[in-house]
Motif scaffolding. Sequence first.
Motif, PDB file in Angstrom:
ATOM      1  N   MET A   1      24.026 -80.819 -40.894  1.00 18.55           N
ATOM      2  CA  MET A   1      23.332 -81.293 -41.944  1.00 18.55           C
ATOM      3  C   MET A   1      21.723 -81.490 -41.151  1.00 18.55           C
ATOM      4  SD  MET A   1      25.178 -84.320 -44.180  1.00 18.55           S
ATOM      5  CE  MET A   1      25.998 -85.150 -42.640  1.00 18.55           C
ATOM      6  N   ILE A   2      20.850 -81.300 -41.962  1.00 19.96           N
ATOM      7  CA  ILE A   2      19.334 -81.235 -41.437  1.00 19.96           C
ATOM      8  C   ILE A   2      18.643 -82.337 -42.415  1.00 19.96           C
ATOM      9  CG2 ILE A   2      17.185 -80.130 -41.118  1.00 19.96           C
ATOM     10  CD1 ILE A   2      18.775 -77.818 -39.926  1.00 19.96           C
ATOM     11  N   ASP A   3      18.143 -83.423 -41.770  1.00 25.85           N
ATOM     12  CA  ASP A   3      17.172 -84.384 -42.716  1.00 25.85           C
ATOM     13  C   ASP A   3      15.603 -83.825 -42.634  1.00 25.85           C
ATOM     14  OD1 ASP A   3      16.128 -86.521 -43.944  1.00 25.85           O
ATOM     15  OD2 ASP A   3      17.284 -87.957 -42.686  1.00 25.85           O
ATOM     16  N   VAL A   4      15.356 -83.373 -43.801  1.00 26.06           N
ATOM     17  CA  VAL A   4      13.865 -82.686 -43.782  1.00 26.06           C
ATOM     18  C   VAL A   4      13.018 -83.808 -43.924  1.00 26.06           C
ATOM     19  CG1 VAL A   4      14.784 -80.515 -44.528  1.00 26.06           C
ATOM     20  CG2 VAL A   4      13.785 -82.034 -46.165  1.00 26.06           C
ATOM     21  N   GLY A   5      13.201 -85.005 -44.231  1.00 26.47           N
ATOM     22  CA  GLY A   5      12.259 -86.138 -44.427  1.00 26.47           C
ATOM     23  C   GLY A   5      12.412 -87.414 -43.838  1.00 26.47           C
ATOM     24  N   VAL A   6      12.036 -87.794 -42.647  1.00 23.09           N
ATOM     25  CA  VAL A   6      12.254 -88.946 -41.989  1.00 23.09           C
ATOM     26  C   VAL A   6      10.969 -89.541 -41.497  1.00 23.09           C
ATOM     27  CG1 VAL A   6      13.728 -90.290 -40.450  1.00 23.09           C
ATOM     28  CG2 VAL A   6      14.505 -88.308 -41.380  1.00 23.09           C
ATOM     29  N   ASN A   7      10.812 -90.845 -41.933  1.00 23.37           N
ATOM     30  CA  ASN A   7       9.577 -91.602 -41.435  1.00 23.37           C
ATOM     31  C   ASN A   7       9.891 -92.373 -40.102  1.00 23.37           C
ATOM     32  OD1 ASN A   7       7.615 -91.067 -43.964  1.00 23.37           O
ATOM     33  ND2 ASN A   7       9.326 -91.873 -45.036  1.00 23.37           N
ATOM     34  N   LEU A   8      10.187 -91.619 -39.229  1.00 19.23           N
ATOM     35  CA  LEU A   8      10.722 -92.214 -37.789  1.00 19.23           C
ATOM     36  C   LEU A   8       9.314 -92.846 -37.078  1.00 19.23           C
ATOM     37  CD1 LEU A   8      13.388 -92.220 -36.559  1.00 19.23           C
ATOM     38  CD2 LEU A   8      12.393 -90.660 -34.980  1.00 19.23           C
ATOM     39  N   THR A   9       8.339 -92.698 -37.552  1.00 16.46           N
ATOM     40  CA  THR A   9       7.279 -93.638 -36.845  1.00 16.46           C
ATOM     41  C   THR A   9       6.891 -94.990 -37.498  1.00 16.46           C
ATOM     42  OG1 THR A   9       5.418 -92.787 -38.357  1.00 16.46           O
ATOM     43  CG2 THR A   9       5.992 -91.474 -36.195  1.00 16.46           C
ATOM     44  N   ASN A  10       7.635 -95.088 -38.473  1.00 17.93           N
ATOM     45  CA  ASN A  10       7.760 -96.533 -39.104  1.00 17.93           C
ATOM     46  C   ASN A  10       8.113 -97.712 -38.212  1.00 17.93           C
ATOM     47  OD1 ASN A  10       8.689 -98.744 -40.905  1.00 17.93           O
ATOM     48  ND2 ASN A  10       7.710 -97.536 -42.384  1.00 17.93           N
ATOM     49  N   GLN A  11       7.401 -98.794 -38.266  1.00 17.33           N
ATOM     50  CA  GLN A  11       7.515 -99.749 -37.515  1.00 17.33           C
ATOM     51  C   GLN A  11       8.894-100.591 -37.735  1.00 17.33           C
ATOM     52  OE1 GLN A  11       4.581-102.677 -38.198  1.00 17.33           O
ATOM     53  NE2 GLN A  11       5.302-103.231 -40.286  1.00 17.33           N
ATOM     54  N   ARG A  12       9.648-100.258 -38.646  1.00 12.04           N
ATOM     55  CA  ARG A  12      11.029-100.922 -38.840  1.00 12.04           C
ATOM     56  C   ARG A  12      12.105-100.330 -37.923  1.00 12.04           C
ATOM     57  NH1 ARG A  12      12.744-101.063 -45.052  1.00 12.04           N
ATOM     58  NH2 ARG A  12      14.285-102.586 -44.258  1.00 12.04           N
ATOM     59  N   PHE A  13      11.605 -99.125 -37.100  1.00 14.91           N
ATOM     60  CA  PHE A  13      12.271 -98.360 -36.214  1.00 14.91           C
ATOM     61  C   PHE A  13      12.300 -98.630 -34.933  1.00 14.91           C
ATOM     62  CE2 PHE A  13      12.916 -95.358 -39.777  1.00 14.91           C
ATOM     63  CZ  PHE A  13      14.175 -95.327 -40.135  1.00 14.91           C
ATOM     64  N   ASP A  14      11.051 -99.623 -34.672  1.00 15.54           N
ATOM     65  CA  ASP A  14      10.441 -99.647 -33.426  1.00 15.54           C
ATOM     66  C   ASP A  14      11.563-100.258 -32.304  1.00 15.54           C
ATOM     67  OD1 ASP A  14       7.958 -98.776 -34.130  1.00 15.54           O
ATOM     68  OD2 ASP A  14       6.896-100.748 -34.301  1.00 15.54           O
ATOM     69  N   LYS A  15      12.352-101.321 -32.635  1.00 18.11           N
ATOM     70  CA  LYS A  15      13.330-102.061 -32.022  1.00 18.11           C
ATOM     71  C   LYS A  15      14.606-101.365 -31.492  1.00 18.11           C
ATOM     72  CE  LYS A  15      12.102-106.581 -33.549  1.00 18.11           C
ATOM     73  NZ  LYS A  15      12.467-107.973 -34.011  1.00 18.11           N
ATOM     74  N   ASP A  16      14.916-100.215 -32.264  1.00 13.39           N
ATOM     75  CA  ASP A  16      15.980 -99.564 -32.224  1.00 13.39           C
ATOM     76  C   ASP A  16      15.983 -98.009 -32.439  1.00 13.39           C
ATOM     77  OD1 ASP A  16      16.025 -99.724 -34.709  1.00 13.39           O
ATOM     78  OD2 ASP A  16      18.075-100.124 -35.032  1.00 13.39           O
ATOM     79  N   ARG A  17      14.935 -97.192 -32.094  1.00 18.57           N
ATOM     80  CA  ARG A  17      14.815 -95.840 -32.560  1.00 18.57           C
ATOM     81  C   ARG A  17      15.798 -95.014 -31.739  1.00 18.57           C
ATOM     82  NH1 ARG A  17       9.791 -96.236 -32.315  1.00 18.57           N
ATOM     83  NH2 ARG A  17       9.363 -96.362 -34.376  1.00 18.57           N
ATOM     84  N   LYS A  18      15.960 -95.062 -30.464  1.00 18.15           N
ATOM     85  CA  LYS A  18      17.088 -94.409 -29.920  1.00 18.15           C
ATOM     86  C   LYS A  18      18.463 -94.635 -30.379  1.00 18.15           C
ATOM     87  CE  LYS A  18      18.888 -92.978 -25.301  1.00 18.15           C
ATOM     88  NZ  LYS A  18      18.664 -93.370 -23.854  1.00 18.15           N
ATOM     89  N   GLU A  19      18.911 -95.737 -30.872  1.00 13.10           N
ATOM     90  CA  GLU A  19      20.213 -96.060 -31.634  1.00 13.10           C
ATOM     91  C   GLU A  19      20.181 -95.447 -32.784  1.00 13.10           C
ATOM     92  OE1 GLU A  19      18.464 -98.227 -29.970  1.00 13.10           O
ATOM     93  OE2 GLU A  19      19.522 -98.480 -28.198  1.00 13.10           O
ATOM     94  N   VAL A  20      19.079 -95.354 -33.366  1.00 14.57           N
ATOM     95  CA  VAL A  20      19.095 -94.703 -34.933  1.00 14.57           C
ATOM     96  C   VAL A  20      19.428 -93.079 -34.405  1.00 14.57           C
ATOM     97  CG1 VAL A  20      17.466 -93.856 -36.655  1.00 14.57           C
ATOM     98  CG2 VAL A  20      17.504 -96.466 -36.034  1.00 14.57           C
ATOM     99  N   LEU A  21      18.645 -92.610 -33.702  1.00 16.69           N
ATOM    100  CA  LEU A  21      18.774 -90.889 -33.075  1.00 16.69           C
ATOM    101  C   LEU A  21      20.406 -90.979 -32.975  1.00 16.69           C
ATOM    102  CD1 LEU A  21      15.631 -90.025 -31.311  1.00 16.69           C
ATOM    103  CD2 LEU A  21      16.202 -89.734 -33.856  1.00 16.69           C
ATOM    104  N   LEU A  22      20.967 -91.717 -32.046  1.00 16.57           N
ATOM    105  CA  LEU A  22      22.375 -91.486 -31.863  1.00 16.57           C
ATOM    106  C   LEU A  22      23.033 -91.507 -32.966  1.00 16.57           C
ATOM    107  CD1 LEU A  22      22.381 -93.594 -28.449  1.00 16.57           C
ATOM    108  CD2 LEU A  22      22.649 -91.054 -28.699  1.00 16.57           C
TER     109      LEU A  22
END
Length: 266
Positions: A1-22
């Motif tokens: 699967m490919i997610d074609v729209g992710v607002n990964l720069t959003n501050q709600r991901f600041d604390k655990d961005r790497k874990e979100v990717l994992l």
Amino acid sequence: MIDVGVNLTNQRFDKDRKEVLLRAQQANINHLVITGTSVTESQKALALCQEYQASFPRFLSCTAGVHPHDADHVSGNYLDELEQLAQSKYVKAIGECGLDFNRNFSTPEQQQVVFQQQVQLAHKLSMPLFLHQRDAFEPWFAILKPYINRLPAMVSHCFTGTKDELEQCIAADMYVGITGWLCDERRGQSLRDIVNLIPLNRLLIETDAPYLTPRTIRPRPKSSRNEPCYLSYILAEIASITGKEIDEIEKCTTNNARRVFGLCPT
């Protein structure tokens, strides 16, 4: 699967961005396209692609553009800045750009100017468009119409429009992005009624995380924040409504995303 729209720069991901990717990788996500919504956010999106290339090779790409909400705040040289960003191998489309007359955080007049300029930039660079539209279909489509079949691809991101609007998008050979909006029987019923009209060769799936968390997730997540790892719930809902096989939808949407954004198989 490919997610074609992710607002990964959003501050709600600041604390655990790497874990979100994992978690996304563990959920069978092959690739994420990070959405750029202003020059600054597009720069941040590109920086994330570069930052995580070593630990998540070929997993991230992004778009570069100005969302209609930010149209009133563009600088005099914003198009030059977008064009410079677009030279990067990680930047796969111009956008998120378009019109939003629902909230009008920027004036309708300026929205149309900035949108028109970005469409012209995409044409100049021969790049796909990643498009936003809300309560503005007629002027939005009028700006795009001269460029139909003159761009590599147009993606109607997070489609929530009417049957007539969907049919016009499909007739124009646009790709249609479906989000967790489909998983909400309260406000998403009109989309649920027409999603079966989207040909599989025009369908894309996207979370629009951290927004639009699918209401079909069981058990309900403690956080309201959406994540790419929930993409499969959108896939499952499309299959449930249309009667098509999940594997077939997954294969087609993945191939479509690779084609639109020029992604190599991993």
